[in-house]
Design a protein around this motif. Sequence first.
Motif, PDB file in Angstrom:
ATOM      1  N   LYS A  15     -23.987  27.684   6.341  1.00 38.25           N
ATOM      2  CA  LYS A  15     -23.198  27.713   7.144  1.00 38.25           C
ATOM      3  C   LYS A  15     -22.601  25.832   6.877  1.00 38.25           C
ATOM      4  O   LYS A  15     -21.282  25.834   7.601  1.00 38.25           O
ATOM      5  CB  LYS A  15     -23.204  27.730   8.543  1.00 38.25           C
ATOM      6  CG  LYS A  15     -23.621  29.505   8.463  1.00 38.25           C
ATOM      7  CD  LYS A  15     -22.078  29.916   8.595  1.00 38.25           C
ATOM      8  CE  LYS A  15     -21.412  30.343  10.052  1.00 38.25           C
ATOM      9  NZ  LYS A  15     -20.933  31.123  10.545  1.00 38.25           N
ATOM     10  N   ARG A  24     -19.037  30.634   3.361  1.00 34.06           N
ATOM     11  CA  ARG A  24     -19.226  32.095   3.468  1.00 34.06           C
ATOM     12  C   ARG A  24     -20.406  32.125   3.220  1.00 34.06           C
ATOM     13  O   ARG A  24     -20.753  31.636   2.219  1.00 34.06           O
ATOM     14  CB  ARG A  24     -17.799  32.502   3.426  1.00 34.06           C
ATOM     15  CG  ARG A  24     -16.983  32.197   4.412  1.00 34.06           C
ATOM     16  CD  ARG A  24     -15.429  32.629   3.946  1.00 34.06           C
ATOM     17  NE  ARG A  24     -15.478  34.137   3.938  1.00 34.06           N
ATOM     18  CZ  ARG A  24     -14.423  35.443   3.566  1.00 34.06           C
ATOM     19  NH1 ARG A  24     -14.261  34.975   2.881  1.00 34.06           N
ATOM     20  NH2 ARG A  24     -13.886  36.241   3.821  1.00 34.06           N
ATOM     21  N   MET A  46     -17.497  34.066   9.403  1.00 36.91           N
ATOM     22  CA  MET A  46     -17.866  33.174   7.963  1.00 36.91           C
ATOM     23  C   MET A  46     -18.968  34.131   7.790  1.00 36.91           C
ATOM     24  O   MET A  46     -19.915  33.635   6.343  1.00 36.91           O
ATOM     25  CB  MET A  46     -18.319  31.942   8.785  1.00 36.91           C
ATOM     26  CG  MET A  46     -16.422  31.258   9.110  1.00 36.91           C
ATOM     27  SD  MET A  46     -15.600  30.669   7.075  1.00 36.91           S
ATOM     28  CE  MET A  46     -16.969  29.354   6.884  1.00 36.91           C
ATOM     29  N   TYR A  88     -14.073  40.372   1.025  1.00 37.63           N
ATOM     30  CA  TYR A  88     -13.959  38.639   0.469  1.00 37.63           C
ATOM     31  C   TYR A  88     -12.166  38.446  -0.177  1.00 37.63           C
ATOM     32  O   TYR A  88     -11.803  37.767  -1.062  1.00 37.63           O
ATOM     33  CB  TYR A  88     -14.468  38.633   0.263  1.00 37.63           C
ATOM     34  CG  TYR A  88     -15.637  38.259   0.724  1.00 37.63           C
ATOM     35  CD1 TYR A  88     -16.263  37.463   1.813  1.00 37.63           C
ATOM     36  CD2 TYR A  88     -16.579  39.800   1.385  1.00 37.63           C
ATOM     37  CE1 TYR A  88     -16.877  37.520   3.133  1.00 37.63           C
ATOM     38  CE2 TYR A  88     -17.690  40.376   2.219  1.00 37.63           C
ATOM     39  CZ  TYR A  88     -17.735  38.948   3.023  1.00 37.63           C
ATOM     40  OH  TYR A  88     -19.152  39.128   3.696  1.00 37.63           O
TER      41      TYR A  88
END
Length: 266
Positions: free
Chosen positions: A200, A205, A245, A260
């Motif tokens: 993060k 992601r 995320m 994705y």
Amino acid sequence: MTQHLPPIRACIFDVDGTLINTEDIYTDIYNKILASYDKPPYPWHIKATQQSRGTPGTQRLLNWANLGLTVQEWQQKEKAYTHLFTASRTLPGVEKLLEDLATKTAHPLHLSLASSAGASKFALKTSHISSIANAFADRRFHVFGDDLEMSDARKKPEPDIFLLALKRINEAARQAGEKEVDAVECLVFEDSIAGVEAAKRAGMRVVWVPHRGLAEICGGREEDVLMGRTEADGKVPRFGEEDGMAEMRASLEDFPYGAYGIRIAA
């Protein structure tokens, strides 16, 4: 896939506990050493603060056990059990996921390894696993804890290891005349709390696939982990509200590629 997020172009994998079952092997090793000092088994609520954190994590283990050993002395004791890693195996869903990502996507993906462990230990754990060797044949994208470029880097939960992996991916992309990969186009696969936070912080992601023991102790606090929050040292950094995320999965089986922007060729 959340609408404002672009398709994934690179996947970065942690190794221990994400691709292979070595977290159980580590726990077994730790418990053997602890038992030799008449200490109780290693609990997950302590291991959660030790995973992927290098020397500081090991020191937390020693502090909890109240052992009068240095980190280096503990590591020497671990070496007596390294042969146990030759029995490692892939976790559920890993072999199909790696085959799909390496050979079946409509558009090629960059695949990278980013492990806090050393390169020689990685070889010991995985040399007998062909699916890992095949998927990560391009060694340019391997980043390990003993990598020369990691010598001055900060351990997870800092983002350094993932940023180095992205740097190497983009060096190759430039050489091939390709557009560089943005951090938000990277998908990190992790099992540890520190690893999720590191991803993060890198602006990437992340798919969090915790060990069942870790998942149990995080019950009710999963969102804090997915948002990259930590309780280490009493600090709780916040990275905003839910942003799409990160997600938590029980395993890597039946992975939702389409979420994705990854298309598997027919």
